[in-house]
Design a protein around this motif. Structure first.
Motif, PDB file in Angstrom:
ATOM      1  N   GLN A 242      -8.151 113.313 -27.502  1.00 49.60           N
ATOM      2  CA  GLN A 242      -6.921 113.780 -28.150  1.00 49.60           C
ATOM      3  C   GLN A 242      -7.267 114.532 -29.424  1.00 49.60           C
ATOM      4  O   GLN A 242      -8.290 114.258 -30.058  1.00 49.60           O
ATOM      5  CB  GLN A 242      -6.056 112.559 -28.497  1.00 49.60           C
ATOM      6  N   ARG A 243      -6.398 115.509 -29.745  1.00 57.61           N
ATOM      7  CA  ARG A 243      -6.542 116.192 -31.041  1.00 57.61           C
ATOM      8  C   ARG A 243      -5.234 116.090 -31.794  1.00 57.61           C
ATOM      9  O   ARG A 243      -4.182 115.921 -31.209  1.00 57.61           O
ATOM     10  CB  ARG A 243      -6.863 117.687 -30.813  1.00 57.61           C
ATOM     11  N   ASP A 244      -5.322 116.181 -33.104  1.00 55.92           N
ATOM     12  CA  ASP A 244      -4.108 116.076 -33.916  1.00 55.92           C
ATOM     13  C   ASP A 244      -3.380 117.417 -34.020  1.00 55.92           C
ATOM     14  O   ASP A 244      -2.190 117.461 -34.271  1.00 55.92           O
ATOM     15  CB  ASP A 244      -4.448 115.602 -35.339  1.00 55.92           C
ATOM     16  N   ASP A 245      -4.134 118.542 -33.819  1.00 57.89           N
ATOM     17  CA  ASP A 245      -3.536 119.846 -34.138  1.00 57.89           C
ATOM     18  C   ASP A 245      -3.095 120.620 -32.922  1.00 57.89           C
ATOM     19  O   ASP A 245      -2.383 121.597 -33.032  1.00 57.89           O
ATOM     20  CB  ASP A 245      -4.528 120.672 -34.966  1.00 57.89           C
ATOM     21  N   LYS A 246      -3.507 120.235 -31.731  1.00 56.83           N
ATOM     22  CA  LYS A 246      -3.064 120.977 -30.536  1.00 56.83           C
ATOM     23  C   LYS A 246      -3.323 120.170 -29.275  1.00 56.83           C
ATOM     24  O   LYS A 246      -4.003 119.156 -29.305  1.00 56.83           O
ATOM     25  CB  LYS A 246      -3.758 122.337 -30.447  1.00 56.83           C
ATOM     26  N   THR A 247      -2.760 120.665 -28.181  1.00 53.45           N
ATOM     27  CA  THR A 247      -2.984 120.030 -26.898  1.00 53.45           C
ATOM     28  C   THR A 247      -4.356 120.461 -26.389  1.00 53.45           C
ATOM     29  O   THR A 247      -4.697 121.641 -26.435  1.00 53.45           O
ATOM     30  CB  THR A 247      -1.917 120.460 -25.885  1.00 53.45           C
ATOM     31  N   LEU A 248      -5.131 119.473 -25.951  1.00 54.21           N
ATOM     32  CA  LEU A 248      -6.456 119.792 -25.409  1.00 54.21           C
ATOM     33  C   LEU A 248      -6.304 120.439 -24.040  1.00 54.21           C
ATOM     34  O   LEU A 248      -5.482 120.002 -23.229  1.00 54.21           O
ATOM     35  CB  LEU A 248      -7.283 118.510 -25.264  1.00 54.21           C
ATOM     36  N   THR A 249      -7.099 121.441 -23.770  1.00 52.14           N
ATOM     37  CA  THR A 249      -7.085 122.035 -22.428  1.00 52.14           C
ATOM     38  C   THR A 249      -8.077 121.271 -21.566  1.00 52.14           C
ATOM     39  O   THR A 249      -8.972 120.603 -22.067  1.00 52.14           O
ATOM     40  CB  THR A 249      -7.510 123.515 -22.467  1.00 52.14           C
TER      41      THR A 249
END
Lengths: 346, 800
Positions: free
Chosen positions: B770-777
């Motif tokens: 998971q990332r806080d700033d965007k959806t992971l591809t």
């Protein structure tokens, strides 16, 4: 035209019969196919519409459409009905016996003395008292000397002491924490000291280990009335009602004047001459108390000319026994699981 | 202290009933523990004159008496061999009641009908007062027809008083009379024993008596009386009855006189056979270290130089204030005695009697200080008794020696202190109270009174003592309303240890544990039970010097034994369900450098029980991991994180023992007990944990973290891990490789068996990225995940 309407009536009647006979989703589907499917009776009837005279077509079409709408509606409602019945049946099959025991663990059992200690400490915190703790293995100075009980003082007979070969001892009361706290915090001070104490005594009403709670308040211009107020507030909060109090003069080397507090029997309120708890006296001895002896204040580094105050000691086991109506003191320390669980609501 | 109500009323007139006196005494510091009526049931017994006594016409061992009890004459059959016509005896007609409650009637002995009974001391309820076998014969002055109960003093009530150690003066009738005098204004002295006059007609001492020498200031005053021409015998019946009521067995006129003096005045005395002294002199001196004496009870004692000895001609004849010596004990043939009445130092007597284990009445009183003014008075009192009883021919002259300093104690009380402590400013009232207690007002100033303290109240030395006297006599109940201290104070702090214990308690209770409080002492056998090796400091518990029993002779160094005992005993008592217990308490550990430390601990124990059957299947049974959950829950309740590492304990299962660490420091253990211990206790399986409380003590606030707005992406990894490799290592490697993208790793399957290489187990994890700033591809995740897999393979794990 009339013949068309007649035929539609027959279709509708057949439909109603089949529909009411349908008992499952499958049967309902069959009914739907039989009347509204590609080869269904109403569908094929619709195909015959073209063979009617032009002027009759609109009315016939309308009759057919309205019948189809009605059939679809009834099918949908029947469908809901059947699904609900099927679901209910499914749920009935998955019925659980709710009287079975829980899978997770039950609530455990708190020790009555621990519960009581927590209660007392919380009540006294409300009156401004903070908890102070001290060692259970004490030296002669803190347990006796600083409490105005010099060696060979007959008051030492009041407390049979467990000693270690090096002269250290198991504290016989929580009072040594008084001196330690005065030396550490000075005055003014309001503290309570709960803890284990030890005396070389064992019979049904004495255990070699038991629990006391010491209270100490040292401020300016403190009277016996202040002491009465604090102790009565504690007892009232602890037992959840106002209890008659009686003070008797007594003797403790570390207080002057010294008193003992009796409260009205929590079992019989003095009404039962053969009461097992108060032995018919109507009174229960619950605390030793008094104005701190000037010698003890001095040992605690406090100037008795400026400050004075009071101290008390209560037996927590005894209070627990009174509050929870327990009869045997020693069973509390025997690790008796069924006994300790017996207080739990099931 | 037993007090006779009749004797008390002989010396003072009290304007109050027995019950009122008892109530007041209790409230003012002299608790009345009981009031006994020793002959409560005795009724309708009269003094009768035996007018005629004959042998029974048919039965050899019986006598037939004609008695006159003032009402008339009656015929009574008796078996007593000690009677003759003219004797006066207690007699109960039919209907009379004996001390034990039995009711007399009429009974036939052969041709003679016996009406009621002639009575023995035992039937009257005073067996110890008997001076011969048979019916109790009364003195010739016994008034025929009188109620025997009253005349003999059998109507007495006995008060049992609990005397606090500061009030040695109350260990006597005199002291209690003084106290009652102070408590009830209006009380008058009738017959003050402290005013006992010296006996009349003094006679000279034997000229050869060389005197009394005091060589030790542990004896301030030593008085000696002399009684000659002793007439061996018993004391008067009424005295014998009174003594037996007061817990003293009547022995002889001489001994009874000294006992009565002690009970009345509080002054212990001791009689030496004058003829058995080694020399006609008495010296009081410290014992020589190692000197021995054989006391009256036949025991030999080795003395120390702090002990105080009474000697004659250099030979010890008594341990001062403790017990007399056997060598000078009075004997039936003794005809003259020296009677010692002295003032000994309380602490010296107390030390000696404690060390020698002699708890005599004398030592008990001396340890609580005996009024030195009583020494001569007691001798006068005894002399008068012996003369009155006709027990000795000669009168008595008193020889004494004294090194006493006459220190008059003077104490003042101020209106200011009265107001502060007792909320009263009434100095006049206070003065009246103190004067009735025997204090003498010697100065009255504005707001202050000064008093001389009487010799019998050595406990009064400071103003607070006077306040206590005033306070207790005024009473603490009606004189002031309770109030709370005037100064406002914030809420008190129950402290982190109390809070911590509360948190732990709540957590463990909700997880099903029962709280125990075990004794802090153990039997030393716990060391063996737990297989503790010698070099383990837990194997060297502190030993009590004077334990109650071997079972409770050492201080616990570990909480586990108490919990094990509970499981064992609960199981032995027939309890078959699981046992889950915990205890919060201290252990006492020796320190290498000497001394010890007290450590607060929490310990828990889970025993599956004799009958482990469960309704929902075996996966519900407790094991090491359910206890791990409990430990993590209690750590969680304090916001503390713990680590579990493979560990070792002498009492732990070789493969199922964990060390518990916080920040790399060992704070406790979690384990299954060694199977051999389980066998010893006949309880298996047994799981236990024990932790120091200190790491949890600090109150910690939970720290929250904002969660990501973007959804996590999940990937699974399944791999073979060598059995001895910890799972946490695998997770650590994953985290190290993936960095902060890897938010969570969850183990969801463990498998051993077909398809898994020998010595391995298959572990399957779900990893959340998971990332806080965007959806992971997907491609980003795949990239990281591939690195993780590669890393694990490089580390030697076999990926599936």
């Amino acid at each position: 035209m009339t013949s068309i309407l007649g035929e539609l009536e027959i279709i509708e009647k057949n439909f109603a019969e089949r529909l009411s006979g349908a008992a499952s989703s499958d049967e309902l589907q069959q009914v739907k196919v039989a009347f509204l499917g590609k080869k269904g009776s109403l569908t094929s009837f619709l195909k015959k519409l073209g063979s009617l005279p032009t002027e009759e077509r609109p009315a016939a079409g309308e009759a057919i459409n309205s019948l189809r709408d009605a059939m679809e509606q009834r099918l949908a409602s029947k469908k809901t009905q059947i699904e609900e019945a099927e679901s209910a049946e499914e749920e009935r099959k998955n019925r659980l016996d709710v009287t079975l025991p829980p899978r997770s663990r039950m609530w455990g059992g708190i020790h009555p003395v621990a519960q009581l200690t927590q209660d007392v400490v919380e009540i006294l915190a409300g009156l401004g008292f903070s908890v102070a703790l001290g060692p259970e293995i004490e030296d002669d100075f803190h347990n006796f000397e600083a409490l105005n009980i010099p060696a060979s003082h007959p008051a030492r007979d009041m407390q049979d002491t467990f000693y270690f070969p090096d002269g250290k001892l198991l504290r016989t009361h929580t009072s040594p924490v008084q001196v330690r706290s005065m030396l550490r915090f000075g005055a003014p001070i309001r503290i309570v000291c709960p803890g284990k104490v030890y005396r070389r005594d064992s019979d049904p009403t004495h255990s070699p280990m038991f629990h006391q709670l010491e209270g100490l308040l040292v401020e300016k211009d403190i009277s016996v009335a202040d002491m009465k107020g604090c102790l009565e507030a504690l007892m009232e909060a602890l037992f959840g009602r106002s209890l008659k109090a009686r003070y008797r003069a007594s003797y403790f080397p570390f207080t002057e004047p010294s008193l003992e507090l009796d409260i009205e029997c929590v079992e019989c309120s003095g009404k039962n001459p053969s009461c097992r708890i108060c032995k018919g006296t109507g009174w229960l001895e619950v605390a030793g108390l008094g104005m701190v002896h000037p010698t003890v204040l001095r040992y605690g580094g406090i100037d008795p000319q400026v400050y004075n105050g009071f101290a008390w000691g209560v037996g927590l086991d005894r209070l627990a026994m009174l509050k929870y109506k327990l009869t045997d003191l020693r069973v509390l320390f025997e690790g008796n699981v069924p006994y300790l669980l017996s207080g739990r609501a099931l | 202290m037993l007090i006779s109500w009749n004797m008390l009323n002989d010396i003072i007139s009290i304007p109050a009933s027995l019950e009122e006196v008892a109530e007041r005494l209790t409230l003012t510091g002299c608790e009345v523990e009981s009031i006994e009526y020793p002959c409560r049931q005795l009724k309708d017994v009269r003094i009768a004159l035996i007018e005629k006594l004959e042998k029974h016409p048919e039965k050899d061992l019986l006598f037939v008496a004609a008695v006159n009890d003032g009402i008339g004459t009656a015929v009574v059959v008796t078996a007593a061999p000690n009677l003759s016509a003219g004797d006066r005896v207690p007699y109960g007609r039919p209907g009379a009641v004996l001390a034990d409650g039995s009711v007399l009637g009429t009974r036939s002995f052969g041709s003679v009908e016996s009406q009621g009974m002639l009575l023995s001391a035992e039937e009257l309820g005073v067996p110890e007062a008997a001076d011969e076998f048979g019916i109790l014969r009364l003195s010739p002055d016994a008034p025929v027809g009188e109620d025997a109960k009253k005349w003999l003093g059998l109507d007495d009530a006995v008060l049992d008083l609990s005397i606090t150690p500061n009030r040695g003066d109350l260990l006597s009738l005199l002291g209690v009379a003084r106290e009652v005098y102070a408590l009830f204004p209006g009380t008058e002295w009738k017959n003050d024993p402290a005013q006992t006059p010296a006996p009349a007609e003094p006679k000279e001492w034997p000229s050869e008596f060389r005197g009394i020498t005091l060589e030790d200031d542990g004896c301030r005053k030593y008085c000696l009386g002399l009684a000659t021409g002793l007439v061996p015998g018993v004391s008067p019946l009424r005295v014998r009855i009174a003594l037996s009521f007061l817990g003293m067995r009547p022995i002889s006129n001489m001994v009874d006189a000294t006992n009565l003096a002690m009970l009345t005045l509080g002054q212990p005395t001791h009689a030496f056979d004058a003829g058995r002294l080694a020399a006609p002199e008495i010296t009081v001196r410290p014992a020589v270290q190692g000197e021995t004496i054989r006391t009256l009870d036949g025991k030999s004692h080795s003395l120390q130089d702090t002990d105080l000895l009474i000697t004659s001609g250099g030979n010890p004849i008594g341990i001062a204030g403790v017990m007399g010596g056997e060598n000078s004990e009075i004997l039936p043939e003794t005809r003259s005695v020296y009677i010692e009445s002295a003032s000994f130092d309380a602490i010296r007597v107390s030390r000696t009697s404690r060390r020698l284990g002699i708890n005599s009445e004398a030592a008990f009183r001396y340890a609580r200080t005996v009024d030195s003014a009583l020494a001569e008075i007691a001798l006068n009192y005894i002399a008068n008794l012996l003369k009155e009883w006709g027990s000795a021919q000669s009168a008595y002259v008193i020889r004494s020696a004294s090194s006493e300093r006459k220190d008059q104690v003077t104490v003042s009380i101020t209106g200011k202190m009265l107001q502060k402590i007792l909320l009263t400013g009434d100095l006049d009232e206070a003065s009246q109270i103190l004067q009735r207690l025997g204090l003498k007002e010697i100065a009255a100033e504005e707001g202050k009174r000064t008093f001389n303290v009487p010799s019998w109240r050595p406990d009064i030395t400071i103003e607070e003592d006077l306040l206590e006297e005033v306070g207790r006599i005024r009473g603490y109940n009606e004189t002031m309303e309770p109030r709370l201290p005037q100064v406002l104070y914030g809420r008190g702090d129950i402290g982190s240890v109390t809070r911590l214990k509360g948190d732990i308690r709540r957590t463990l209770l909700s997880r099903g544990y029962v709280e125990l409080v075990n004794y802090s002492f153990l039997s030393p056998s716990f060391v063996k039970l737990l297989r503790l090796p010698e070099n383990d400091r837990r194997a060297r518990p502190l030993e009590l010097a004077n334990p109650l029993s071997g079972e409770q002779s050492v201080m616990r160094t570990i909480l586990l034994p108490g919990l094990l005992r509970s499981a064992e005993q609960t199981s032995l008592a027939g309890w078959k369900s699981p046992v889950m217990v915990f205890e919060l308490g201290r252990v006492f550990l020796p320190l290498e450098e000497g001394g010890h430390e007290e450590i607060e601990r929490i310990a828990g124990l889970v025993y599956g029980g004799r009958d482990p059957r469960l309704p929902y299947g075996p996966q519900e049974a407790d094991d090491l991991f359910s206890l791990k959950g409990d430990i993590l829950a209690l750590a969680g309740s304090r916001h503390v994180s713990l680590q579990f590492v493979q560990g070792e304990e002498p009492f732990g299962h070789g493969g199922q023992t964990a060390g518990i660490e916080k920040d790399g420091r060992k704070v406790g253990y979690l384990l299954r007990l060694k199977p051999s211990i389980e066998r010893d206790l006949d309880c298996a399986p047994l799981y236990a944990f024990e932790l120091d409380l200190e790491p949890f003590e600090k109150d910690v606030l939970p720290s929250f973290r904002e969660s990501s707005q973007f959804p996590p992406v999940y990937r699974d990894i399944s791999l073979f891990v060598p059995s001895e490799s910890p799972m946490e290592d695998v997770v650590r490697h994953m985290r190290e490789e993936a960095g902060e993208l890897l938010r969570n790793v969850r183990l969801f399957d463990i498998y051993v068996g077909k398809g898994v290489p020998e010595g391995h187990r298959s572990l399957a994890f779900s990893l959340a990225y998971q990332r806080d700033d965007k959806t992971l591809t997907d491609s980003e995740v795949d990239g990281v995940h591939a690195c993780v897999r590669k890393k694990l393979e490089a580390l030697g794990y076999i990926l599936r």
